[in-house]
Design an enzyme around this catalytic site. Structure first.
Site, PDB file in Angstrom:
ATOM      1  N   ALA A 158     -47.136  69.416 110.691  1.00  0.00           N
ATOM      2  CA  ALA A 158     -46.279  68.954 111.791  1.00  0.00           C
ATOM      3  C   ALA A 158     -45.103  69.893 111.995  1.00  0.00           C
ATOM      4  O   ALA A 158     -43.991  69.478 112.306  1.00  0.00           O
ATOM      5  CB  ALA A 158     -45.790  67.526 111.509  1.00  0.00           C
ATOM      6  N   GLY A 159     -45.346  71.189 111.778  1.00  0.00           N
ATOM      7  CA  GLY A 159     -44.310  72.194 112.052  1.00  0.00           C
ATOM      8  C   GLY A 159     -44.253  72.454 113.548  1.00  0.00           C
ATOM      9  O   GLY A 159     -44.673  71.623 114.360  1.00  0.00           O
ATOM     10  N   ASP A 217     -48.326  65.776 107.657  1.00  0.00           N
ATOM     11  CA  ASP A 217     -47.569  66.856 107.006  1.00  0.00           C
ATOM     12  C   ASP A 217     -47.303  66.445 105.566  1.00  0.00           C
ATOM     13  O   ASP A 217     -47.299  65.254 105.240  1.00  0.00           O
ATOM     14  CB  ASP A 217     -46.240  67.109 107.721  1.00  0.00           C
ATOM     15  CG  ASP A 217     -45.706  68.524 107.454  1.00  0.00           C
ATOM     16  OD1 ASP A 217     -45.867  69.395 108.323  1.00  0.00           O
ATOM     17  OD2 ASP A 217     -45.139  68.757 106.351  1.00  0.00           O
ATOM     18  N   ARG A 270     -45.114  83.838 109.916  1.00  0.00           N
ATOM     19  CA  ARG A 270     -44.559  85.147 109.531  1.00  0.00           C
ATOM     20  C   ARG A 270     -43.051  85.197 109.659  1.00  0.00           C
ATOM     21  O   ARG A 270     -42.462  84.454 110.429  1.00  0.00           O
ATOM     22  CB  ARG A 270     -45.104  86.226 110.479  1.00  0.00           C
ATOM     23  CG  ARG A 270     -46.485  86.626 110.192  1.00  0.00           C
ATOM     24  CD  ARG A 270     -46.828  87.866 110.986  1.00  0.00           C
ATOM     25  NE  ARG A 270     -47.206  87.572 112.366  1.00  0.00           N
ATOM     26  CZ  ARG A 270     -47.480  88.518 113.250  1.00  0.00           C
ATOM     27  NH1 ARG A 270     -47.387  89.791 112.914  1.00  0.00           N
ATOM     28  NH2 ARG A 270     -47.848  88.202 114.470  1.00  0.00           N
ATOM     29  N   ASN A 278     -51.250  80.942 102.248  1.00  0.00           N
ATOM     30  CA  ASN A 278     -51.951  80.076 103.199  1.00  0.00           C
ATOM     31  C   ASN A 278     -53.355  79.719 102.724  1.00  0.00           C
ATOM     32  O   ASN A 278     -53.874  78.657 103.079  1.00  0.00           O
ATOM     33  CB  ASN A 278     -51.949  80.709 104.598  1.00  0.00           C
ATOM     34  CG  ASN A 278     -50.580  80.537 105.267  1.00  0.00           C
ATOM     35  OD1 ASN A 278     -49.705  79.860 104.726  1.00  0.00           O
ATOM     36  ND2 ASN A 278     -50.401  81.142 106.420  1.00  0.00           N
ATOM     37  N   VAL A 300     -55.858  77.332 113.136  1.00  0.00           N
ATOM     38  CA  VAL A 300     -54.898  78.250 113.773  1.00  0.00           C
ATOM     39  C   VAL A 300     -54.056  78.975 112.728  1.00  0.00           C
ATOM     40  O   VAL A 300     -53.244  79.831 113.061  1.00  0.00           O
ATOM     41  CB  VAL A 300     -53.970  77.511 114.780  1.00  0.00           C
ATOM     42  CG1 VAL A 300     -54.770  76.626 115.714  1.00  0.00           C
ATOM     43  CG2 VAL A 300     -52.878  76.703 114.081  1.00  0.00           C
ATOM     44  N   ASN A 330     -52.755  81.477 109.884  1.00  0.00           N
ATOM     45  CA  ASN A 330     -52.942  82.922 109.725  1.00  0.00           C
ATOM     46  C   ASN A 330     -53.039  83.342 108.265  1.00  0.00           C
ATOM     47  O   ASN A 330     -52.498  82.657 107.402  1.00  0.00           O
ATOM     48  CB  ASN A 330     -51.749  83.636 110.373  1.00  0.00           C
ATOM     49  CG  ASN A 330     -51.953  83.796 111.856  1.00  0.00           C
ATOM     50  OD1 ASN A 330     -53.009  84.256 112.294  1.00  0.00           O
ATOM     51  ND2 ASN A 330     -50.959  83.406 112.634  1.00  0.00           N
ATOM     52  N   HIS A 390     -57.613  88.886 115.233  1.00  0.00           N
ATOM     53  CA  HIS A 390     -56.258  88.495 115.634  1.00  0.00           C
ATOM     54  C   HIS A 390     -55.306  89.317 114.774  1.00  0.00           C
ATOM     55  O   HIS A 390     -54.671  88.824 113.870  1.00  0.00           O
ATOM     56  CB  HIS A 390     -56.081  87.001 115.371  1.00  0.00           C
ATOM     57  CG  HIS A 390     -54.817  86.429 115.943  1.00  0.00           C
ATOM     58  ND1 HIS A 390     -54.397  86.675 117.226  1.00  0.00           N
ATOM     59  CD2 HIS A 390     -53.902  85.580 115.419  1.00  0.00           C
ATOM     60  CE1 HIS A 390     -53.275  86.015 117.450  1.00  0.00           C
ATOM     61  NE2 HIS A 390     -52.947  85.348 116.363  1.00  0.00           N
TER      62      HIS A 390
HETATM   63  N1  APR Z   1     -50.675  69.934 104.315  1.00  0.00           N
HETATM   64  C1  APR Z   1     -50.063  69.607 105.486  1.00  0.00           C
HETATM   65  N2  APR Z   1     -49.009  70.276 105.964  1.00  0.00           N
HETATM   66  C2  APR Z   1     -48.548  71.311 105.261  1.00  0.00           C
HETATM   67  C3  APR Z   1     -49.125  71.725 104.036  1.00  0.00           C
HETATM   68  C4  APR Z   1     -50.239  70.985 103.566  1.00  0.00           C
HETATM   69  N3  APR Z   1     -50.859  71.280 102.419  1.00  0.00           N
HETATM   70  N4  APR Z   1     -48.429  72.786 103.578  1.00  0.00           N
HETATM   71  C5  APR Z   1     -47.468  73.056 104.481  1.00  0.00           C
HETATM   72  N5  APR Z   1     -47.522  72.159 105.484  1.00  0.00           N
HETATM   73  C6  APR Z   1     -46.660  72.042 106.667  1.00  0.00           C
HETATM   74  C7  APR Z   1     -45.199  72.344 106.415  1.00  0.00           C
HETATM   75  O1  APR Z   1     -44.539  71.273 105.772  1.00  0.00           O
HETATM   76  C8  APR Z   1     -44.689  72.595 107.827  1.00  0.00           C
HETATM   77  O2  APR Z   1     -44.204  71.402 108.437  1.00  0.00           O
HETATM   78  O3  APR Z   1     -47.049  73.002 107.661  1.00  0.00           O
HETATM   79  C9  APR Z   1     -45.947  73.084 108.569  1.00  0.00           C
HETATM   80  C10 APR Z   1     -45.824  74.539 109.045  1.00  0.00           C
HETATM   81  O4  APR Z   1     -44.899  74.540 110.066  1.00  0.00           O
HETATM   82  P1  APR Z   1     -43.965  75.778 110.449  1.00  0.00           P
HETATM   83  O5  APR Z   1     -43.339  76.332 109.225  1.00  0.00           O
HETATM   84  O6  APR Z   1     -43.121  75.336 111.590  1.00  0.00           O
HETATM   85  O7  APR Z   1     -45.026  76.881 110.941  1.00  0.00           O
HETATM   86  P2  APR Z   1     -45.762  76.963 112.377  1.00  0.00           P
HETATM   87  O8  APR Z   1     -44.986  77.799 113.311  1.00  0.00           O
HETATM   88  O9  APR Z   1     -46.129  75.598 112.799  1.00  0.00           O
HETATM   89  O10 APR Z   1     -47.075  77.806 112.006  1.00  0.00           O
HETATM   90  C11 APR Z   1     -48.158  77.239 111.305  1.00  0.00           C
HETATM   91  O11 APR Z   1     -49.704  78.688 112.447  1.00  0.00           O
HETATM   92  O12 APR Z   1     -49.340  80.555 113.801  1.00  0.00           O
HETATM   93  C12 APR Z   1     -49.689  80.099 112.532  1.00  0.00           C
HETATM   94  O13 APR Z   1     -48.887  81.874 111.107  1.00  0.00           O
HETATM   95  C13 APR Z   1     -48.666  80.548 111.509  1.00  0.00           C
HETATM   96  O14 APR Z   1     -49.952  79.966 109.576  1.00  0.00           O
HETATM   97  C14 APR Z   1     -48.881  79.545 110.400  1.00  0.00           C
HETATM   98  C15 APR Z   1     -49.280  78.272 111.169  1.00  0.00           C
END
Ligand code: APR
Length: 318
Positions: A12-13, A36, A91, A104, A127, A129, A184
């Site tokens: 839920a990022g 999340d 990133r 990841n 999605v 990376n 990508h």
């Molecule tokens: N299960 C569920 N959620 C998780 C887990 C997990 N095991 N580990 C991390 N998260 C959550 C984090 O708590 C965070 O809320 O994944 C979310 C990632 O959110 P952001 O840091 O905002 O990253 P975001 O911009 O959403 O990118 C997510 O997409 O474009 C790609 O490279 C980017 O790999 C990245 C992904």
């Protein structure tokens, strides 16, 4: 179209929450589940989004769920027809997508295992990376048929290319056709030969140098945004791409989209996840489409394939 079905978004990022909102605003699903690992984050976001329903006029309900490392909370995704995996680190400036692979991959293993357990019939759209490698890992860990595991990259890269062409020529984006294939990353293949504006070839409208500059900007499209944001990576265009792919699956639309899909003989290439055009429907990938390419473009696609093949051979050990 009547509302139906459930789609889940893991993570839920920025990317995940924006995707969830887009999906809910389509108003075609009964439920959008957002999960999340951070306690209360998904629940809070879902509650906030649900309160937008009366204003924006959509009835799809959002459900937020905190999940634990050994599958706690994953029952919320049961029965999902589509699961979009966004969990993972984005990133930072100066990083390549490949720098994220170890962290990841650990997250992907945990997530894909639980997705397979709790939503065994879903289509996975990854999605996270590095995209091609994490998509391959999602398939290995879930054990799903290749057709039911897709990666989102080509829609986004194509959208970026289209934007840059439209800006350069000062024309509506709707008049522009572009395409990107390959990976990508560094071996992305922007296919200039099929690019056109209102059906007119791009090469009639721009010089080779101008086209090369747009191709290069497209290849670095993600890094350009990362450098500006300083923390985190792009999510508005990426979430639009992922949500449209999910919609094509849900509606069994048969749309042709550039996506990361398993190649099995197309272009003479086999055994890897690669950016190609594919027909999308209820079961995920219906078929991979072979776009006619110039010899140079074909050579670049083969280069991309070789690069991802080498990396994907290693992901099973991560
Ligand atoms: N299960 C569920 N959620 C998780 C887990 C997990 N095991 N580990 C991390 N998260 C959550 C984090 O708590 C965070 O809320 O994944 C979310 C990632 O959110 P952001 O840091 O905002 O990253 P975001 O911009 O959403 O990118 C997510 O997409 O474009 C790609 O490279 C980017 O790999 C990245 C992904």
């Amino acid at each position: 179209m009547a509302r139906s079905g459930k789609v889940s978004v893991i993570g839920a990022g920025f990317y995940g929450s924006t995707t969830a909102l887009r999906l809910a605003e389509y108003d075609i699903f009964d439920t959008v589940v957002l999960t999340d690992v951070l306690d209360g984050k998904a629940e809070g976001i879902a509650l906030d989004m649900n309160q937008a329903r009366w204003i924006e006029g959509f009835e799809t309900k959002l459900v937020g769920q905190t999940t634990g490392p050994t599958g706690e909370g994953y029952e919320a995704i049961a029965g999902s027809e589509i699961v979009i995996i966004t969990a993972g680190l984005p990133r930072k400036p100066g990083m390549s997508r490949m720098d994220l692979i170890e962290t990841n991959a650990k997250i992907m293993r945990q997530v894909a295992e639980n997705v397979a357990k709790f939503a065994p019939d879903c289509v996975i759209i990854n999605v996270a990376n590095p995209l091609d490698e994490m998509t391959a890992l999602a398939q290995i860990v879930s054990g799903f048929p290749y057709a039911r595991v897709i990666g989102q990259a080509g829609m986004l890269d194509t959208a970026r290319f289209t934007h840059f062409v439209a800006e350069e020529l000062n024309v509506p984006v709707s008049s522009v056709t572009t395409l990107t294939l390959g990976s990508h990353g560094d071996t992305m293949v922007p296919v200039a030969s099929v690019c056109a504006v209102n059906g007119k070839p791009l090469s009639d409208l721009l010089s080779a140098e101008q086209i090369d500059a747009l191709v290069e900007r497209t290849r670095n499209g993600g890094a350009e945004i990362v450098a500006l944001l300083k923390t985190g990576s792009a999510y508005y265009a990426p979430s639009a791409a992922a949500a449209r792919m999910a919609r094509a699956v849900h509606e069994d639309s048969g749309k042709v989209m550039p996506v990361c899909a398993w190649v099995d003989g197309e272009y003479g290439l086999s055994g890897a996840y690669l950016g190609v055009e594919a027909v999308i429907g209820r079961g995920g990938i219906r078929s991979v489409v072979e776009t006619p390419l110039t010899p140079d473009e074909k050579a670049l696609l083969v280069q991309a394939y070789e690069a991802v093949l080498a990396k994907q051979a290693d992901v099973k050990d991560l």
